[in-house]
Design a protein around this motif. Structure first.
Motif, mmCIF file in Angstrom:
data_model
loop_
_atom_site.group_PDB
_atom_site.id
_atom_site.type_symbol
_atom_site.label_atom_id
_atom_site.label_comp_id
_atom_site.label_asym_id
_atom_site.label_seq_id
_atom_site.Cartn_x
_atom_site.Cartn_y
_atom_site.Cartn_z
ATOM 1 N N ARG A 202 -46.054 82.814 92.971
ATOM 2 C CA ARG A 202 -45.955 81.734 93.965
ATOM 3 C C ARG A 202 -44.616 80.988 93.882
ATOM 4 O O ARG A 202 -43.981 80.758 94.916
ATOM 5 C CB ARG A 202 -47.132 80.772 93.806
ATOM 6 N N ARG A 206 -41.676 80.785 96.776
ATOM 7 C CA ARG A 206 -41.139 79.491 97.239
ATOM 8 C C ARG A 206 -39.613 79.570 97.352
ATOM 9 O O ARG A 206 -39.016 79.106 98.335
ATOM 10 C CB ARG A 206 -41.554 78.400 96.239
ATOM 11 N N ARG A 209 -38.704 81.719 100.302
ATOM 12 C CA ARG A 209 -38.921 80.957 101.539
ATOM 13 C C ARG A 209 -37.736 80.037 101.827
ATOM 14 O O ARG A 209 -37.233 79.973 102.961
ATOM 15 C CB ARG A 209 -40.190 80.117 101.407
ATOM 16 N N TYR A 253 -43.745 88.590 103.957
ATOM 17 C CA TYR A 253 -42.532 87.791 104.158
ATOM 18 C C TYR A 253 -42.486 87.165 105.554
ATOM 19 O O TYR A 253 -41.988 86.039 105.716
ATOM 20 C CB TYR A 253 -41.290 88.642 103.901
ATOM 21 N N GLU A 255 -45.118 86.220 107.207
ATOM 22 C CA GLU A 255 -46.039 85.090 107.085
ATOM 23 C C GLU A 255 -45.379 83.925 106.353
ATOM 24 O O GLU A 255 -45.555 82.754 106.724
ATOM 25 C CB GLU A 255 -47.311 85.533 106.366
ATOM 26 N N LEU A 256 -44.576 84.236 105.338
ATOM 27 C CA LEU A 256 -43.872 83.204 104.580
ATOM 28 C C LEU A 256 -42.903 82.439 105.481
ATOM 29 O O LEU A 256 -42.831 81.202 105.447
ATOM 30 C CB LEU A 256 -43.112 83.863 103.423
ATOM 31 N N ARG A 258 -43.027 82.141 108.765
ATOM 32 C CA ARG A 258 -43.759 81.350 109.760
ATOM 33 C C ARG A 258 -44.346 80.081 109.135
ATOM 34 O O ARG A 258 -44.371 79.024 109.765
ATOM 35 C CB ARG A 258 -44.865 82.198 110.395
ATOM 36 N N GLU A 259 -44.813 80.198 107.880
ATOM 37 C CA GLU A 259 -45.326 79.011 107.195
ATOM 38 C C GLU A 259 -44.243 77.959 107.014
ATOM 39 O O GLU A 259 -44.524 76.749 106.964
ATOM 40 C CB GLU A 259 -45.902 79.399 105.831
ATOM 41 N N ALA A 260 -42.976 78.406 106.930
ATOM 42 C CA ALA A 260 -41.854 77.474 106.792
ATOM 43 C C ALA A 260 -41.414 76.902 108.133
ATOM 44 O O ALA A 260 -40.461 76.117 108.185
ATOM 45 C CB ALA A 260 -40.677 78.184 106.124
ATOM 46 N N GLY A 261 -42.088 77.295 109.209
ATOM 47 C CA GLY A 261 -41.764 76.775 110.528
ATOM 48 C C GLY A 261 -40.693 77.545 111.262
ATOM 49 O O GLY A 261 -40.190 77.075 112.298
ATOM 50 N N ASN A 509 -39.793 68.905 96.929
ATOM 51 C CA ASN A 509 -39.885 69.658 98.178
ATOM 52 C C ASN A 509 -38.536 69.952 98.809
ATOM 53 O O ASN A 509 -38.491 70.494 99.916
ATOM 54 C CB ASN A 509 -40.760 68.886 99.179
#
Length: 546
Positions: A202, A206, A209, A253, A255-256, A258-261, A509
């Motif tokens: 994980r 990060r 990402r 990747y 999906e990663l 898209r999760e980051a916007g 963050n």
């Protein structure tokens, strides 16, 4: 036959038995001959094939393929000090190489400086030693960074090496928006196959990402992740497993991002793929064709991508290192040639051909030149680049492409059922599947069921040794001395502030890549930055049992 090449054992296969049990290296059974019936009554060329450059890209990602632009001949190079590798780069460029590909030594790959006790004896041995921006400046001295494409095969410390590269270019007045190339940065396959990591799954993702976010905004010509099936295959996977697990990593990747916007139509075109090309000639061509079709369908149907460039799988390939053997090493030239032909007929965009001597050591200049000449002969003498997808429409190849896609999709569905590739990796499922495949393959080799000329067929007495590249301790001494000089000359307070920024980003963050870039500008070293990762995220260790 001369006495020093006396044949001491020839295993003659049972030809009738071989034909009865014929199958691909992945274990897909083969019929003696293929006809239109093998494609099925609903097989439609318009949807399965289309034209090159059009969805689903089975026949290639570009309309004119190699007529419009030859594949990039990107020979993997790296050893000793940055100057040693720079000389090899310039030698290969002078002999017709068209792109750079950088191999790093084990300390660099694992995030250790050359003076770390864990680096002792390994500095510059299997790749180039890089610990600072100054080392990157030496590595690419006299090479125009805004005119060449550079590939860097590195994963766990990828964010650091990319930061070093960006800062080295900045010091020449070249902005990141002008840099073209690829950094491997594929941490999922590290946990699946190659096993070179710093922190856990994980935290590693990060960092990947944050690199996607920064590179999408500031490096529009750079490929931020090279999704690598190569190392999965080299670990013992079949071609089908390589296809499935690599595309599953690609899904992870996307999906990663898209999760980051991020907008999939913006960042997905900067994802590239890296494939192994092994000995099974037609299976490897089918794999590359199936990969393009599957990725196009995944991006359009699963992720709703509307940009055709986001549907397009761009492929680098390397001939199979694991297929090279020490016995009768000149036979490796033939193996590499057949594999390179598969890559070209499969439609890759860049290609590395292994040198025949790589089972013994890093390649000599002569061996590397021969490997490059192999590609040049294919490109300039064979006539293959004149026609895109020359085997397209073959009953056998189309049937094999369809079957590989079906088998790979079955594995991807199993991964989806587990909760996706990240969860599957944490459960150890792809790792166990690859281990079982590697065990089966070795059993087949040991029994003679899988023939390897010079190993279990057509065996000869050991011949005269071939010349090999030898690396002494000089690179280690040089790199350690340089590192100590850098630490003496730099502003320690500025470096400490830069490393504190990396620590805050990791613990909070803020974007990790932005913080690493600032630390690099202040001359923090690779080992110092990676030590922050270990301190904040913890150091990952492979479970004893998966």
């Amino acid at each position: 036959m001369s006495s020093d090449h006396k044949t001491i054992g020839v295993n003659t296969p049972d030809r009738q038995g071989d034909q009865a049990a014929a199958q691909t290296q992945s274990g897909l059974p083969l019929a003696p001959v293929y006809t239109a019936a093998d494609l099925g009554p609903d097989w439609d060329a318009a949807t399965r094939l289309a034209e090159p450059g059009r969805f689903p890209f089975t026949r290639g990602p570009h309309e004119t393929m190699y007529r419009g632009k030859p594949w990039t001949m990107r020979m993997f190079s790296g050893f000793g000090t940055p100057e040693d590798t720079n000389r090899r780069f310039r030698y290969l460029l002078a002999h017709g190489q068209t792109g750079l590909s950088t191999a790093f030594d084990m300390p660099t790959l694992m995030g250790f400086d050359p003076d770390d006790p864990l680096a002792r004896g390994e500095v510059g041995r299997e790749g180039v030693s890089v610990a600072s921006v100054a080392d990157v400046e030496r590595l690419f001295a006299d090479i125009p960074l805004d005119q060449v494409t550079t590939s860097m095969t590195i994963n766990a410390p990828a964010v650091v090496l990319l930061a070093f590269y960006v800062v080295a270019a900045e010091r020449r007045g070249i902005g990141p928006e002008k840099l073209r190339g690829t950094i491997q940065n594929d941490m999922l396959k590290e946990f699946i196959a190659q096993k070179e990591w710093i922190c856990g799954v994980r935290p590693s993702l990060r960092i990947v990402r944050d690199m996607l976010v920064t590179c999408t905004a500031r490096m529009p010509l750079w490929n931020t992740i090279s999704i690598s099936g190569y190392h999965i295959r080299e670990a013992g996977a079949t071609a089908v497993q390589e296809l499935a697990f690599t595309l599953a990593d690609g899904i992870g990747y996307v999906e990663l991002g898209r999760e980051a916007g991020l907008d999939v139509d913006v960042f997905a075109p900067r994802l590239s793929f890296f494939w192994d090309v092994h000995n099974d000639f037609f299976e490897e061509i089918a794999k590359l064709r199936a990969a393009r079709r599957m990725w196009a369908q995944i991006m359009r149907e699963r992720f709703g991508a509307k940009n055709p460039r986001a549907w397009m799988l761009r492929a680098h390939a390397q001939t199979a290192g694991v297929s090279l053997v020490a016995q009768q090493p000149l036979n490796n030239v033939v193996r590499t040639t057949l594999q390179a032909l598969s890559g070209v007929l499969g439609g890759v965009q860049s290609l590395h051909t292994n040198s025949f001597d790589e089972t013994f050591a890093l390649p000599t200049e002569a061996a590397a030149t021969l490997a490059l000449r192999t590609q040049q002969i294919i490109a300039e003498e064979s006539g293959l680049p004149a026609v895109a997808d020359a085997f397209g429409g073959s009953y056998y190849l189309e049937s094999l492409t369809d079957r590989m896609q079906a088998e790979a999709e079955r594995l991807i569905r199993a991964i989806d059922d587990m909760g996706g590739i990240v969860r599957a990796v944490e459960l150890g499922w792809p790792q166990r599947e690859i281990a079982a495949s590697a065990y089966r393959t070795q059993r087949q080799i040991d029994s003679g069921e899988r023939p390897i000329v010079g190993v279990n067929r057509h065996v000869e007495a050991e011949g005269a040794p071939i010349p090999t590249l030898k690396i002494d301790t000089t690179p280690e001494d040089t790199q350690v001395a340089r590192l100590r000089a850098l630490r003496t000359a730099r502003d320690a307070a500025r470096v400490r502030a830069g490393l504190d920024g990396v620590e805050r980003a990791c613990a909070g963050n803020d974007n990790v890549m932005d913080a690493v870039l600032e630390a690099a500008r202040r001359d923090a070293t690779l080992g110092e930055i990676c030590r922050v990762f270990r301190d904040v995220f913890g150091q990952y260790r492979d479970p004893a049992e998966l």
